[in-house]
Motif scaffolding. Structure first.
Motif, short mmCIF file in Angstrom:
data_model
loop_
_atom_site.label_atom_id
_atom_site.label_comp_id
_atom_site.label_asym_id
_atom_site.label_seq_id
_atom_site.Cartn_x
_atom_site.Cartn_y
_atom_site.Cartn_z
N TRP A 12 0.83 -1.20 0.00
CA TRP A 12 0.00 0.00 0.00
C TRP A 12 0.87 1.26 0.00
CZ3 TRP A 12 -4.10 2.45 -1.17
CH2 TRP A 12 -4.48 3.62 -0.51
N THR A 16 1.13 4.11 -2.96
CA THR A 16 0.80 5.51 -2.72
C THR A 16 2.03 6.41 -2.80
OG1 THR A 16 0.99 5.18 -0.32
CG2 THR A 16 -1.22 4.99 -1.29
N ARG A 18 4.84 6.24 -1.05
CA ARG A 18 5.44 6.55 0.25
C ARG A 18 6.28 5.37 0.71
NH1 ARG A 18 0.90 7.20 3.99
NH2 ARG A 18 -0.02 5.61 2.71
N MET A 35 -5.30 9.66 5.65
CA MET A 35 -4.35 8.68 5.11
C MET A 35 -3.74 7.87 6.24
SD MET A 35 -3.22 7.20 2.47
CE MET A 35 -3.94 8.27 1.25
N ASP A 39 -4.03 3.90 6.43
CA ASP A 39 -2.84 3.05 6.62
C ASP A 39 -3.06 2.05 7.75
OD1 ASP A 39 -1.58 4.53 4.64
OD2 ASP A 39 -0.23 5.58 6.02
N SER A 86 -0.88 9.20 -8.76
CA SER A 86 -0.66 7.84 -8.25
C SER A 86 -1.39 7.63 -6.93
CB SER A 86 0.83 7.58 -8.04
OG SER A 86 1.51 7.64 -9.26
N LEU A 87 -1.33 8.62 -6.06
CA LEU A 87 -2.00 8.53 -4.77
C LEU A 87 -3.51 8.40 -4.96
CD1 LEU A 87 -1.75 8.60 -1.70
CD2 LEU A 87 -1.84 11.09 -1.82
N GLN A 88 -4.08 9.22 -5.82
CA GLN A 88 -5.52 9.16 -6.09
C GLN A 88 -5.90 7.82 -6.72
OE1 GLN A 88 -6.62 12.69 -8.25
NE2 GLN A 88 -5.99 14.03 -6.57
N ALA A 90 -4.32 4.97 -6.33
CA ALA A 90 -4.18 3.92 -5.30
C ALA A 90 -5.38 3.93 -4.36
CB ALA A 90 -2.89 4.13 -4.52
N VAL A 91 -5.83 5.12 -3.96
CA VAL A 91 -7.00 5.21 -3.07
C VAL A 91 -8.24 4.68 -3.79
CG1 VAL A 91 -8.52 6.78 -1.82
CG2 VAL A 91 -6.05 7.07 -1.66
#
Length: 174
Positions: A12, A16, A18, A35, A39, A86-88, A90-91
């Motif tokens: 995950w 995201t 990170r 977030m 997590d 990428s974050l959007q 992944a969510v």
């Protein structure tokens, strides 16, 4: 992006963009706080027993919705637009897999659940010792030496408490 299952925390975090999750939610606000909660739920999902996974998925839904409802940070200067996308993604992928998994669960059998608390009549003890001799007194139910007898007695108390609760409910609400 597509997750076949709820990812492990390390997967995950990679998805995201990170490398680590915030160590605590203290001082976090907005998307960062949501977030952090997401997590923790992703991590929890992969640690709990199967019966608790359903509830973890239910807990995940409002956190994802909360994250989505927060304003998207405006990227200026050297901001990384690609990492935001990428974050959007992944969510959205996490939300999709959670929805798929929830829909795969059989329908719940109960529309309502009532938890009835009751006081176990354990009684009190006033222990007084003279030398090695106990001259104390006890009132109320103190338990039985035989485990089966003790369990039977405690179950009888629970049944009596439920009967009292049903009677009270009927006289109050019906």
């Amino acid at each position: 992006m597509n997750f076949p299952d709820i990812p492990k925390l390390s997967e995950w975090l990679t998805a995201t963009g990170r490398t680590v999750s915030a160590p605590s939610g203290v001082g976090l606000t907005g998307r960062a706080l949501y977030m952090f909660k997401i997590d923790k739920l992703v991590e929890q999902y992969n640690k709990v027993l199967p019966m608790a996974k359903y509830h973890t998925l239910l807990d995940l839904q409002p956190e994802v919705a909360g994250w989505r409802n927060q304003p998207t940070p405006t990227l200026t200067g050297s901001g990384n637009f690609q990492s935001q996308v990428s974050l959007q993604d992944a969510v959205k992928a996490l939300e999709d897999v959670a929805d798929r998994k929830l829909k795969a669960y059989p329908p719940r059998k109960y529309d309502e659940v009532v938890f009835a608390g009751y006081c176990i009549q354990t009684g009190t003890v006033k222990d007084y010792y003279v030398g090695s001799r106990n001259i104390g007194t006890a009132d109320g139910y103190m338990g039985k030496a035989n485990v089966n007898t003790d369990l039977t007695t405690r179950c009888q108390q629970m049944v009596q408490a439920i009967q009292k609760a049903v009677s009270l409910y009927r006289t109050t609400y019906l």
